[in-house]
Motif scaffolding. Sequence first.
Motif, mmCIF file in Angstrom:
data_model
loop_
_atom_site.group_PDB
_atom_site.id
_atom_site.type_symbol
_atom_site.label_atom_id
_atom_site.label_comp_id
_atom_site.label_asym_id
_atom_site.label_seq_id
_atom_site.Cartn_x
_atom_site.Cartn_y
_atom_site.Cartn_z
ATOM 1 N N TYR A 1 3.961 7.492 -13.214
ATOM 2 C CA TYR A 1 4.001 6.003 -12.853
ATOM 3 C C TYR A 1 4.680 4.557 -13.465
ATOM 4 O O TYR A 1 4.953 3.579 -14.035
ATOM 5 C CB TYR A 1 2.980 5.104 -13.467
ATOM 6 C CG TYR A 1 1.712 5.914 -11.871
ATOM 7 C CD1 TYR A 1 1.080 5.054 -10.570
ATOM 8 C CD2 TYR A 1 1.166 6.644 -12.102
ATOM 9 C CE1 TYR A 1 0.811 6.302 -10.286
ATOM 10 C CE2 TYR A 1 0.169 7.495 -10.543
ATOM 11 C CZ TYR A 1 0.520 6.712 -9.490
ATOM 12 O OH TYR A 1 -0.553 7.449 -8.727
ATOM 13 N N LEU B 1 3.248 1.729 -3.407
ATOM 14 C CA LEU B 1 2.201 2.206 -4.972
ATOM 15 C C LEU B 1 1.460 3.733 -4.541
ATOM 16 O O LEU B 1 1.455 4.217 -5.354
ATOM 17 C CB LEU B 1 0.633 0.879 -5.288
ATOM 18 C CG LEU B 1 1.503 -0.603 -5.076
ATOM 19 C CD1 LEU B 1 0.271 -0.861 -4.767
ATOM 20 C CD2 LEU B 1 2.757 -0.667 -6.166
ATOM 21 N N THR B 2 1.404 3.975 -3.259
ATOM 22 C CA THR B 2 0.576 5.367 -3.116
ATOM 23 C C THR B 2 1.480 5.858 -3.237
ATOM 24 O O THR B 2 1.029 6.843 -3.546
ATOM 25 C CB THR B 2 0.287 4.960 -1.449
ATOM 26 O OG1 THR B 2 -1.253 3.919 -1.326
ATOM 27 C CG2 THR B 2 -0.642 6.908 -1.376
ATOM 28 N N LEU B 3 2.425 5.607 -3.090
ATOM 29 C CA LEU B 3 3.882 7.275 -2.766
ATOM 30 C C LEU B 3 4.970 7.300 -4.358
ATOM 31 O O LEU B 3 5.798 7.647 -4.406
ATOM 32 C CB LEU B 3 4.557 7.383 -1.554
ATOM 33 C CG LEU B 3 4.059 7.000 -0.122
ATOM 34 C CD1 LEU B 3 5.182 7.300 0.909
ATOM 35 C CD2 LEU B 3 3.106 8.589 -0.354
ATOM 36 N N CYS C 1 0.627 -1.439 -0.155
ATOM 37 C CA CYS C 1 -0.052 -0.189 0.030
ATOM 38 C C CYS C 1 1.120 1.459 0.125
ATOM 39 O O CYS C 1 0.806 2.256 -0.537
ATOM 40 C CB CYS C 1 -1.068 -0.184 1.205
ATOM 41 S SG CYS C 1 -2.098 -1.159 0.999
ATOM 42 N N VAL C 2 1.849 1.222 0.690
ATOM 43 C CA VAL C 2 2.304 2.368 1.055
ATOM 44 C C VAL C 2 3.863 2.634 -0.454
ATOM 45 O O VAL C 2 3.299 3.603 -1.299
ATOM 46 C CB VAL C 2 4.249 2.346 1.984
ATOM 47 C CG1 VAL C 2 5.101 3.362 2.055
ATOM 48 C CG2 VAL C 2 2.979 2.427 3.427
#
Length: 251
Positions: A50, A22-24, A19-20
Motif C-alpha cells: 500500500y 483503491l480496491t485494486l 473505488c477502483v
Amino acid sequence: MERREFVASLVAGGGAGMCVDLTLFPLDTIKTRLQSQQGFYKAGGFRGIYAGVPSAAVGSFPNAAAFFVTYECTKSLLGAGEGLAAPQVAPVTHMLAASLGEIVACLIRVPTEVVKQRTQASPSSTTYQMLLATLREEGVQGLYRGYRSTVLREIPFSLVQFPLWEYLKTLWSWRQGHTLYSWQAAVCGAFAGAVAAFVTTPLDVAKTRIMLAKSVCGQHTEDNLHQCGWFHLPGSLREGPPLFAVAARPL
C-alpha cells in the motif's frame, strides 16, 4: 450537456474511479514493481503493497471526474452534429471523446502517478517524502515526467476498449433479445479492458520506467534512449517483462 448531467458525470465518475483505484491498489503496486528496472524484489517485493496509496487517494477522484466529464461533454457536442449523430459512426464518436478525455485527465493523473509509482518502487519512503524529493531535485517538471508516454498509452487503450465494449454489448443483447443486465455489461467491460490492457502493456512498461527514472542530463543509456531534459530510460525495451508482469496489467 445539462447541469444535472454534468454533476452526475462528475460525482459518479469520480466516485467510481476512486473505488477502483483503491480496491485494486495492491495489484497496481505489484505491476509497478514487476515493471521496474531494478527488479521485483529489489523494488520491494510483496512488502508495503500500500506504499503510495495517499497519492492515489488524492488523485483518483479528480482524475476520473475529469475524464468522464470531458467524455460526456464531447459525446454531447459531437452527437449534436448531423454527420456524427448517425449510429454507424457512434464508435468514432466514442473513440474521439475517450481520447480527449484521457488527454485532459492525464493533466491530473501524471503528477499523482509519478509520486505513487516512485513510492511503490521505494517503500522505505513515504508519499510526502517522495513528493518533496521530486520537487527538490527536478522541480514541477519532474511531476510531469512521462506525460507524453502516458497519453500515448491511454489513447490506444481507449481506441481498443470502447469500440470493443460497445460491440460486445450489442452482440450479447442481440443474441438474448433484450437489453443487457448490469452484470452482463460489466463482463463485457472487463473483457474489453483486459484486451486493451494486454495490447498496451509495452507502452505501460515504457511509461513506468520513464516515471521511475531520474533526470540525468548529458548521460546516455546503452540503447541511446535518453533525451536531455525529458527522461532517462534505463535498460532496454528489448528486455520483455516476465509472464506475470504481462498478466498483471490485464488483471
